[in-house]
Design an enzyme around this catalytic site. Structure first.
Site, PDB file in Angstrom:
ATOM      1  N   ASN A  10       0.878  -1.171   0.000  1.00 13.29           N
ATOM      2  CA  ASN A  10       0.000   0.000   0.000  1.00 13.29           C
ATOM      3  C   ASN A  10       0.912   1.216   0.000  1.00 13.29           C
ATOM      4  O   ASN A  10       1.489   1.571   1.021  1.00 13.29           O
ATOM      5  CB  ASN A  10      -0.883  -0.034   1.250  1.00 13.29           C
ATOM      6  N   LYS A  17       3.426   0.855   3.016  1.00 13.97           N
ATOM      7  CA  LYS A  17       3.059  -0.156   4.005  1.00 13.97           C
ATOM      8  C   LYS A  17       3.118  -1.485   3.290  1.00 13.97           C
ATOM      9  O   LYS A  17       2.617  -1.589   2.165  1.00 13.97           O
ATOM     10  CB  LYS A  17       1.598   0.068   4.432  1.00 13.97           C
ATOM     11  N   ARG A  91      -2.594  -2.029  -3.473  1.00 13.86           N
ATOM     12  CA  ARG A  91      -3.851  -1.323  -3.205  1.00 13.86           C
ATOM     13  C   ARG A  91      -3.900  -0.053  -4.051  1.00 13.86           C
ATOM     14  O   ARG A  91      -2.978   0.759  -4.032  1.00 13.86           O
ATOM     15  CB  ARG A  91      -3.917  -0.927  -1.737  1.00 13.86           C
ATOM     16  N   HIS A 180     -12.714   2.584   0.008  1.00 16.25           N
ATOM     17  CA  HIS A 180     -12.753   1.570   1.079  1.00 16.25           C
ATOM     18  C   HIS A 180     -13.501   0.315   0.622  1.00 16.25           C
ATOM     19  O   HIS A 180     -13.960  -0.470   1.456  1.00 16.25           O
ATOM     20  CB  HIS A 180     -13.482   2.061   2.350  1.00 16.25           C
ATOM     21  N   ASN A 209      -9.633   6.604  10.413  1.00 22.78           N
ATOM     22  CA  ASN A 209      -9.324   8.000  10.168  1.00 22.78           C
ATOM     23  C   ASN A 209     -10.142   8.487   8.982  1.00 22.78           C
ATOM     24  O   ASN A 209     -10.786   9.523   9.026  1.00 22.78           O
ATOM     25  CB  ASN A 209      -7.837   8.122   9.877  1.00 22.78           C
ATOM     26  N   ARG A 239     -11.261  15.001   7.409  1.00 21.65           N
ATOM     27  CA  ARG A 239     -12.013  15.425   6.219  1.00 21.65           C
ATOM     28  C   ARG A 239     -13.417  15.872   6.614  1.00 21.65           C
ATOM     29  O   ARG A 239     -14.036  15.277   7.498  1.00 21.65           O
ATOM     30  CB  ARG A 239     -12.154  14.273   5.221  1.00 21.65           C
ATOM     31  N   MET A 281     -10.078   9.762  18.032  1.00 15.55           N
ATOM     32  CA  MET A 281     -11.305   9.716  18.824  1.00 15.55           C
ATOM     33  C   MET A 281     -11.025   9.477  20.313  1.00 15.55           C
ATOM     34  O   MET A 281     -11.785   9.923  21.165  1.00 15.55           O
ATOM     35  CB  MET A 281     -12.229   8.641  18.247  1.00 15.55           C
ATOM     36  N   GLY A 330     -14.596   1.958  14.666  1.00 20.83           N
ATOM     37  CA  GLY A 330     -15.690   0.969  14.656  1.00 20.83           C
ATOM     38  C   GLY A 330     -15.378  -0.257  15.499  1.00 20.83           C
ATOM     39  O   GLY A 330     -16.233  -0.785  16.199  1.00 20.83           O
ATOM     40  N   GLU A 331     -14.113  -0.697  15.458  1.00 20.82           N
ATOM     41  CA  GLU A 331     -13.743  -1.918  16.183  1.00 20.82           C
ATOM     42  C   GLU A 331     -13.469  -1.677  17.657  1.00 20.82           C
ATOM     43  O   GLU A 331     -13.622  -2.583  18.478  1.00 20.82           O
ATOM     44  CB  GLU A 331     -12.481  -2.534  15.545  1.00 20.82           C
ATOM     45  N   GLU A 382      -7.848  -5.462   5.271  1.00 14.13           N
ATOM     46  CA  GLU A 382      -7.707  -5.101   3.862  1.00 14.13           C
ATOM     47  C   GLU A 382      -6.545  -5.840   3.210  1.00 14.13           C
ATOM     48  O   GLU A 382      -6.624  -6.208   2.044  1.00 14.13           O
ATOM     49  CB  GLU A 382      -7.545  -3.579   3.730  1.00 14.13           C
TER      50      GLU A 382
HETATM   51  P1  ADP Z   1      -6.900   4.545   8.867  1.00 15.33           P
HETATM   52  O1  ADP Z   1      -6.556   3.156   8.364  1.00 15.33           O
HETATM   53  O2  ADP Z   1      -8.044   5.194   8.170  1.00 15.33           O
HETATM   54  O3  ADP Z   1      -5.737   5.459   9.071  1.00 15.33           O
HETATM   55  P2  ADP Z   1      -7.692   3.174  11.296  1.00 15.33           P
HETATM   56  O4  ADP Z   1      -8.763   2.280  10.824  1.00 15.33           O
HETATM   57  O5  ADP Z   1      -6.395   2.587  11.710  1.00 15.33           O
HETATM   58  O6  ADP Z   1      -7.459   4.382  10.325  1.00 15.33           O
HETATM   59  O7  ADP Z   1      -8.272   4.006  12.521  1.00 15.33           O
HETATM   60  C1  ADP Z   1      -7.488   4.973  13.184  1.00 15.33           C
HETATM   61  C2  ADP Z   1      -8.363   5.710  14.175  1.00 15.33           C
HETATM   62  O8  ADP Z   1      -9.005   4.774  15.042  1.00 15.33           O
HETATM   63  C3  ADP Z   1      -7.581   6.606  15.140  1.00 15.33           C
HETATM   64  O9  ADP Z   1      -7.408   7.890  14.592  1.00 15.33           O
HETATM   65  C4  ADP Z   1      -8.473   6.658  16.337  1.00 15.33           C
HETATM   66  O10 ADP Z   1      -9.375   7.736  16.227  1.00 15.33           O
HETATM   67  C5  ADP Z   1      -9.276   5.398  16.284  1.00 15.33           C
HETATM   68  N1  ADP Z   1      -8.969   4.449  17.346  1.00 15.33           N
HETATM   69  C6  ADP Z   1      -8.003   3.527  17.396  1.00 15.33           C
HETATM   70  N2  ADP Z   1      -8.049   2.849  18.556  1.00 15.33           N
HETATM   71  C7  ADP Z   1      -9.085   3.354  19.253  1.00 15.33           C
HETATM   72  C8  ADP Z   1      -9.653   3.095  20.526  1.00 15.33           C
HETATM   73  N3  ADP Z   1      -9.171   2.153  21.340  1.00 15.33           N
HETATM   74  N4  ADP Z   1     -10.715   3.818  20.897  1.00 15.33           N
HETATM   75  C9  ADP Z   1     -11.210   4.776  20.084  1.00 15.33           C
HETATM   76  N5  ADP Z   1     -10.719   5.062  18.887  1.00 15.33           N
HETATM   77  C10 ADP Z   1      -9.677   4.369  18.478  1.00 15.33           C
END
Ligand code: ADP
Length: 394
Positions: A10, A17, A91, A180, A209, A239, A281, A330-331, A382
Site C-alpha cells: 500500500n 506499508k 492497493r 474503502h 481516520n 475530512r 477519537m 468501529g472496532e 484489507e
Molecule cells: P486509517 O486506516 O483510516 O488510518 P484506522 O482504521 O487505523 O485508520 O483508525 C485509526 C483511528 O481509530 C484513530 O485515529 C483513532 O481515532 C481510532 N482508534 C483507534 N483505537 C481506538 C480506541 N481504542 N478507541 C477509540 N478510537 C480508536
C-alpha cells in the site's frame, strides 16, 4: 511455512506499508512501514515473528524505500526467495469506471492507472511510484492491482450519478466511485458468513481516520457515502465529509486561498481535527470528559451524520438486517457504537451493553437476541482481502 504467500503493498505519497500474507490462514507473516519518504529524515520498521527492527535515515524515493524493505526481508527474514510468493498485490484507491475487480498489471492496466490520476490526484500517483519500484525488485512476479472502487461499480445508476449537468459530468467522469471498497466487501462477506445467510440487507460502517458507510443487498453494494473522492460522506478524522460545494465557491470568492489550499483545508484540516483539535477519537473522549465544549459538539456532529446515513440507507434498502462496525473507531470505540445505536432504537436496534463494552479482536455480535437488527463488530483486514483477490488472478 505457508505454501503460497502474497506480498501486499500500500504505497502512499510518502510511505509504503507492506505485509507478507498467507491467504489461506489469513495470517500476516511479516509486515513493515517505510515512512517520511522524500523528507529530511525517514523512518522504517519491520516485524517478523517476535523480531522487530527500526531504521532512521533519509529515504530519497519509493525505489529506495522498496530497497529497504528488501533489505529487511533478507537480514531479518523471512527470506523472500523461499517464501513462496505467488503475487504482489497493490492497493489502488481510484479505479474509475474501468475496474470492477482486481487486474493483472500489464502495460494497459498501468496506463489506465496513470490515466486515472486526475480522478485520484492524492492517491494514484503515489500508488504508481509503489508499483514501479516493486516491479523493479520483483520483475518476474505477477503484480495485481486491487481497487478500492471496484466493489462499488455495482452501484445502481441512481446512486452513482450526481445531479450535475450530464454533459459536464460525463466529459469529466464525475460520479460516485466510492472508496474503502475492499474493506466493505470483506466485512459484508464476513457478516454473510457469520449469519449463514446471503439474503441480507446490510450497512457497514468503516470508521477509521477515513470513514465510509455502505449499503449492501444480497452481497452487492447499492449505495456508499464516499463519492468522486474519499472526501464525501461521513465526518472523518480530518475530512469534512458532506458539505455544500458552494462553501468552496464562497471561500474562493472571499479569501485568497487557492484550490490546493482548499483541498488541504477540506481533506486535512477539517473533520474531527478541524472541529475539536484532535483527529484521534480517544483524545476527543478525553476532552469531552474534561468538559471541552468543542469536543462535545464535534462528537455530536459525528454521531448525527452517522444517524442520517443509517436512516437513509435503511430507507434505500427498504429495511435493515445487519449493522456492522469496522476499522479503528468501529472496532474499538464502544462509546461511538453506543451513541449511534441508542439513536437507532426506533428501528428496534438493541445492543447488549456488556458485549459492546468488551474489548476483543474477534468478529462478534453485540446486539441482544430480541434486537430487530443484528449489530456486529467485525475487524477489517484489507491486506488479507487484497492478498486473496490477487491470488484469484494467478
Ligand atoms: P486509517 O486506516 O483510516 O488510518 P484506522 O482504521 O487505523 O485508520 O483508525 C485509526 C483511528 O481509530 C484513530 O485515529 C483513532 O481515532 C481510532 N482508534 C483507534 N483505537 C481506538 C480506541 N481504542 N478507541 C477509540 N478510537 C480508536
Amino acid at each position: 511455512m505457508a505454501t503460497q504467500t502474497v506480498l501486499v503493498i500500500n504505497s502512499g505519497s510518502s510511505s509504503i506499508k507492506y505485509q507478507l500474507v498467507d491467504p489461506d490462514s489469513g495470517e500476516p507473516i511479516a509486515k513493515g512501514l517505510i515512512e517520511a519518504i522524500g523528507e529530511d529524515s525517514g523512518h522504517a520498521t519491520h516485524t517478523y515473528g517476535e523480531e522487530r527492527r527500526e531504521l532512521d535515515r533519509v529515504i530519497a524515493d519509493h525505489t529506495e524505500g522498496m530497497a529497504i524493505m528488501e533489505e529487511f526481508f533478507s537480514t531479518l527474514g523471512p527470506d523472500l526467495a523461499s517464501s513462496h510468493i505467488v503475487a504482489v498485490g497493490h492497493r489502488i484507491v481510484q479505479g474509475g469506471k474501468y475496474f470492477s475487480g482486481p487486474a493483472l498489471i500489464d502495460e494497459e492496466v498501468h496506463d489506465k492507472i496513470v490515466d486515472l490520476c486526475p480522478l485520484g490526484p492524492l492517491h494514484n500517483p503515489a500508488h504508481l511510484k509503489g508499483i514501479d519500484a516493486a516491479r523493479k525488485i520483483f520483475p518476474d512476479l505477477p503484480h495485481v492491482a486491487v481497487f478500492d472502487t471496484a466493489f462499488f461499480q455495482s452501484l445502481p445508476e441512481e446512486a452513482a450519478r450526481y445531479a450535475l449537468n450530464r454533459e459536464v459530468a460525463d466529459t469529466y467522469e464525475i460520479r460516485r466511485y466510492g472508496a474503502h471498497g475492499t474493506s466493505h466487501q470483506f466485512v459484508s462477506g464476513e457478516v454473510t458468513r457469520m449469519l449463514g445467510r446471503d439474503d441480507l440487507k446490510q450497512i457497514v460502517l468503516h470508521l477509521g481516520n477515513g470513514a465510509s458507510a455502505s449499503a449492501v443487498v444480497n452481497g452487492h453494494a447499492v449505495d456508499t457515502s464516499m463519492g468522486l473522492t474519499p472526501l464525501e460522506g461521513l465526518v472523518m478524522g480530518s475530512r469534512t465529509g458532506d458539505i455544500d460545494p458552494a462553501a468552496v465557491f464562497h471561500l474562493l470568492r472571499q479569501t485568497d486561498m487557492g484550490v490546493d489550499e482548499l483541498d488541504d483545508l477540506f481533506n486535512k484540516r477539517s473533520g474531527m481535527k478541524g472541529l475539536t483539535g484532535d483527529n484521534d477519537m480517544r483524545r476527543v473522549h478525553e476532552r469531552i470528559a474534561a468538559g471541552d465544549r468543542d469536543a462535545a459538539d464535534g462528537f455530536a456532529i459525528y454521531i448525527h451524520r452517522l444517524v442520517s446515513y443509517v436512516g437513509a440507507y435503511t430507507a434505500v434498502m427498504g429495511g435493515l438486517d445487519a449493522l456492522t462496525f469496522t476499522a479503528g473507531i468501529g472496532e474499538n470505540d464502544a462509546k461511538v457504537r453506543e451513541a449511534l445505536c441508542e439513536r437507532l432504537a426506533f428501528l428496534g436496534v438493541r445492543i447488549d451493553a456488556e458485549a459492546n463494552a468488551q474489548r476483543s479482536g474477534e468478529a462478534r455480535v453485540i446486539s441482544t437476541p430480541d434486537s430487530a437488527v443484528t449489530v456486529l463488530v467485525v475487524p477489517t483486514n484489507e491486506e488479507l482481502a487484497i492478498a486473496r483477490q490477487a491470488m484469484s488472478l494467478v
